[in-house]
Design a protein around this motif. Sequence first.
Motif: not given
Length: 157
Positions: A11-29
């Motif tokens: 369970x985690x909270x994203x900063x906005x509806x259109x934002x990168x989730x942890x997996x996308x952050x891992x891939x530096x998107x």
Amino acid sequence: MEEKNDTGPHHFSMPAWISCAPFEQLLVMEIVRAQSGEAVLKMPFLKQFAQGAGLMHGGALVSLADTAVVMAIKSVLDPETHFGTISMESRYHHPVKKGILTARAVVTERQGRTLKGACDVIDEAGRTVMTFTSVFKVARDAAIRGISFQKTDAEAK
């Protein structure tokens, strides 16, 4: 005390509806733009994304394209709408050896709760290295704002 591997659920909270989730952050998107059924994302080719021959791993390319289509779809859905990928197809045209990739995605069709999207992944030389299409299903009773559908460069040919 025994160490436990945390395999979920997470369970985690994203900063906005259109934002990168942890997996996308891992891939530096990076989300450059996502509005009106279109999205542009960028992702660098880091060494960690290479397969055994030193080329960018196909799974990393698919992740970029899939995420770009997701962001295009999110731009026409109300925040917190649940939806998921039900099918995808990727076609590889050129190997990626270096640089920053750009993914250009569009929502191409809607039939009821089903949305289709397409994405071209382009390298720094301007070559389309991969074309990608996918189908998503939106949860029941979810609102989908009016959108006009466009074809990707590959579909227009």
